[in-house]
Design a protein around this motif. Structure first.
Motif, PDB file in Angstrom:
ATOM      1  N   UNK A 168      29.791 118.455  60.654  1.00  0.00           N
ATOM      2  CA  UNK A 168      29.799 119.372  59.470  1.00  0.00           C
ATOM      3  C   UNK A 168      30.322 118.666  58.249  1.00  0.00           C
ATOM      4  N   UNK A 169      31.775 119.139  57.832  1.00  0.00           N
ATOM      5  CA  UNK A 169      32.149 118.408  56.604  1.00  0.00           C
ATOM      6  C   UNK A 169      32.581 117.135  56.778  1.00  0.00           C
ATOM      7  N   UNK A 170      32.419 116.465  57.891  1.00  0.00           N
ATOM      8  CA  UNK A 170      32.541 114.932  58.184  1.00  0.00           C
ATOM      9  C   UNK A 170      31.530 114.258  58.113  1.00  0.00           C
ATOM     10  N   UNK A 171      30.579 114.852  57.748  1.00  0.00           N
ATOM     11  CA  UNK A 171      29.098 114.065  57.778  1.00  0.00           C
ATOM     12  C   UNK A 171      28.161 113.980  59.072  1.00  0.00           C
ATOM     13  N   UNK A 172      27.369 113.255  59.145  1.00  0.00           N
ATOM     14  CA  UNK A 172      26.402 113.471  60.545  1.00  0.00           C
ATOM     15  C   UNK A 172      27.220 113.279  61.584  1.00  0.00           C
ATOM     16  N   UNK A 173      26.767 113.734  62.647  1.00  0.00           N
ATOM     17  CA  UNK A 173      27.176 113.319  64.186  1.00  0.00           C
ATOM     18  C   UNK A 173      26.938 112.087  64.614  1.00  0.00           C
ATOM     19  N   UNK A 174      27.526 111.174  65.063  1.00  0.00           N
ATOM     20  CA  UNK A 174      27.308 109.841  65.215  1.00  0.00           C
ATOM     21  C   UNK A 174      27.816 109.306  66.754  1.00  0.00           C
ATOM     22  N   UNK A 175      27.065 108.384  67.218  1.00  0.00           N
ATOM     23  CA  UNK A 175      27.370 108.012  68.324  1.00  0.00           C
ATOM     24  C   UNK A 175      28.173 106.448  68.056  1.00  0.00           C
ATOM     25  N   UNK A 176      29.300 106.207  68.789  1.00  0.00           N
ATOM     26  CA  UNK A 176      29.578 104.682  68.735  1.00  0.00           C
ATOM     27  C   UNK A 176      30.123 104.312  70.048  1.00  0.00           C
ATOM     28  N   UNK A 177      29.636 102.998  70.427  1.00  0.00           N
ATOM     29  CA  UNK A 177      29.844 102.353  71.579  1.00  0.00           C
ATOM     30  C   UNK A 177      31.175 101.644  71.300  1.00  0.00           C
ATOM     31  N   UNK A 178      31.926 101.743  72.448  1.00  0.00           N
ATOM     32  CA  UNK A 178      33.355 101.524  72.689  1.00  0.00           C
ATOM     33  C   UNK A 178      33.356 100.216  73.564  1.00  0.00           C
ATOM     34  N   UNK A 179      34.295  99.308  73.450  1.00  0.00           N
ATOM     35  CA  UNK A 179      34.780  98.230  74.283  1.00  0.00           C
ATOM     36  C   UNK A 179      35.751  99.099  75.132  1.00  0.00           C
ATOM     37  N   UNK A 180      35.744  98.545  76.580  1.00  0.00           N
ATOM     38  CA  UNK A 180      36.687  99.273  77.407  1.00  0.00           C
ATOM     39  C   UNK A 180      38.264  98.947  76.852  1.00  0.00           C
ATOM     40  N   UNK A 181      38.498  97.913  76.198  1.00  0.00           N
ATOM     41  CA  UNK A 181      39.808  97.783  75.743  1.00  0.00           C
ATOM     42  C   UNK A 181      40.112  98.823  74.452  1.00  0.00           C
ATOM     43  N   UNK A 182      39.287  99.059  73.650  1.00  0.00           N
ATOM     44  CA  UNK A 182      39.181 100.192  72.434  1.00  0.00           C
ATOM     45  C   UNK A 182      39.440 101.490  73.283  1.00  0.00           C
ATOM     46  N   UNK A 183      38.521 101.573  74.203  1.00  0.00           N
ATOM     47  CA  UNK A 183      38.629 102.994  74.785  1.00  0.00           C
ATOM     48  C   UNK A 183      40.015 103.251  75.560  1.00  0.00           C
ATOM     49  N   UNK A 184      40.707 102.328  75.900  1.00  0.00           N
ATOM     50  CA  UNK A 184      42.000 102.686  76.496  1.00  0.00           C
ATOM     51  C   UNK A 184      43.180 102.690  75.315  1.00  0.00           C
ATOM     52  N   UNK A 185      42.664 102.378  74.329  1.00  0.00           N
ATOM     53  CA  UNK A 185      43.455 102.692  73.056  1.00  0.00           C
ATOM     54  C   UNK A 185      43.707 104.227  72.567  1.00  0.00           C
ATOM     55  N   UNK A 186      42.594 104.781  73.129  1.00  0.00           N
ATOM     56  CA  UNK A 186      42.426 106.183  72.520  1.00  0.00           C
ATOM     57  C   UNK A 186      43.474 107.290  73.108  1.00  0.00           C
ATOM     58  N   UNK A 187      43.729 108.127  72.399  1.00  0.00           N
ATOM     59  CA  UNK A 187      44.742 109.285  73.101  1.00  0.00           C
ATOM     60  C   UNK A 187      43.693 110.520  73.475  1.00  0.00           C
ATOM     61  N   UNK A 188      43.571 110.497  74.636  1.00  0.00           N
ATOM     62  CA  UNK A 188      42.617 111.292  75.502  1.00  0.00           C
ATOM     63  C   UNK A 188      43.543 112.409  76.174  1.00  0.00           C
ATOM     64  N   UNK A 189      43.163 113.812  75.762  1.00  0.00           N
ATOM     65  CA  UNK A 189      43.968 114.901  76.436  1.00  0.00           C
ATOM     66  C   UNK A 189      43.557 115.146  78.032  1.00  0.00           C
ATOM     67  N   UNK A 190      42.399 114.875  78.101  1.00  0.00           N
ATOM     68  CA  UNK A 190      41.861 115.271  79.566  1.00  0.00           C
ATOM     69  C   UNK A 190      40.454 114.801  79.835  1.00  0.00           C
ATOM     70  N   UNK A 191      40.183 114.290  80.735  1.00  0.00           N
ATOM     71  CA  UNK A 191      38.739 113.534  80.973  1.00  0.00           C
ATOM     72  C   UNK A 191      38.190 114.820  82.170  1.00  0.00           C
ATOM     73  N   UNK A 192      36.889 115.397  81.485  1.00  0.00           N
ATOM     74  CA  UNK A 192      36.406 116.526  82.553  1.00  0.00           C
ATOM     75  C   UNK A 192      35.096 116.109  83.476  1.00  0.00           C
ATOM     76  N   UNK A 193      34.852 116.613  84.271  1.00  0.00           N
ATOM     77  CA  UNK A 193      33.588 116.208  84.966  1.00  0.00           C
ATOM     78  C   UNK A 193      32.513 117.130  84.693  1.00  0.00           C
ATOM     79  N   UNK A 194      31.181 116.594  84.771  1.00  0.00           N
ATOM     80  CA  UNK A 194      30.152 117.676  84.556  1.00  0.00           C
ATOM     81  C   UNK A 194      30.401 119.129  85.085  1.00  0.00           C
TER      82      UNK A 194
END
Length: 212
Positions: A168-194
């Protein structure tokens, strides 16, 4: 140790609620993610074949059923349209584009509905009826599809960390691949399963420490 559940793991880094799922001719591994939530897919659920990832602005109210998913891929564009219609209907009834609808204001401003130009004055005066929300939402999604939905490149199977950004107001929706190291730096509230899985949630410590 690399977890077999990161095949892939999809993180919502937008500020909107989104619907995500994989696609290989049909939809599978569907889930609704709020900001800073992630979907973790086990290797056996993703299989050993390539796939696409879809990300769309939406919530539980517009998640396609498994039956509809299998029958019609064209339903993808209906997901954000249904979500936007609901948001707009609530806001138009209140006479203002506030809350979640505020981000839509620049996109719908100037649009003409039944001879009435959409602007703050028309909305506050009640000239734009909530019943027209579906017409407006379909027009907005058709004109700015990249702001509401995106389809990734073809991903090969295996461990993969994918962030969803923009919208929306932050521009196009985009996908970005992360390294495992960068992923582990993220603040994630919860990981859901399908949603089709027998499990419902996992805590972020299990999701990020690499342990099964």
């Amino acid at each position: 140790m690399t977890r077999k559940k990161d095949s892939p793991i999809i993180v919502n880094q937008t500020k909107y609620t989104i619907v995500v799922f994989q696609e290989r001719g049909v939809f599978f591994n569907r889930q609704v993610l709020h900001p800073n939530e992630a979907l973790g897919v086990a290797r056996e659920a993703s299989s050993l074949l390539p796939y696409y990832i879809h990300a769309l602005v939406g919530d539980e109210s517009c998640l396609p059923s498994v039956r509809k998913s299998i029958q019609n891929l064209a339903l993808v564009s209906a997901i954000p349209a249904v979500f936007i219609a609901g948001v707009l209907a609530t806001s138009l009834s209140a006479g203002t584009l506030a809350g979640p609808a505020a981000a839509l204001a620049p996109l719908v401003s100037g649009m003409v509905v039944n001879g009435v130009v959409i602007d703050a004055a028309a909305i506050s005066a009640g000239a734009i009826l909530a019943s027209k929300a579906s017409v407006i939402s379909e027009w907005v999604v058709k004109k700015y599809p990249e702001k509401f939905m995106a389809k990734s490149k073809f991903f090969l199977p295996g461990t993969r960390y994918v962030a969803v950004k923009g919208g929306i107001d932050d521009g196009p929706i985009e996908f970005s691949e992360l390294s495992k190291r960068d992923f582990k730096k993220l603040q994630i509230d919860i990981v859901r399963v399908p949603r089709d899985s027998s499990k419902t949630t996992e805590n972020k410590e299990i999701a990020k420490d690499g342990q099964l």
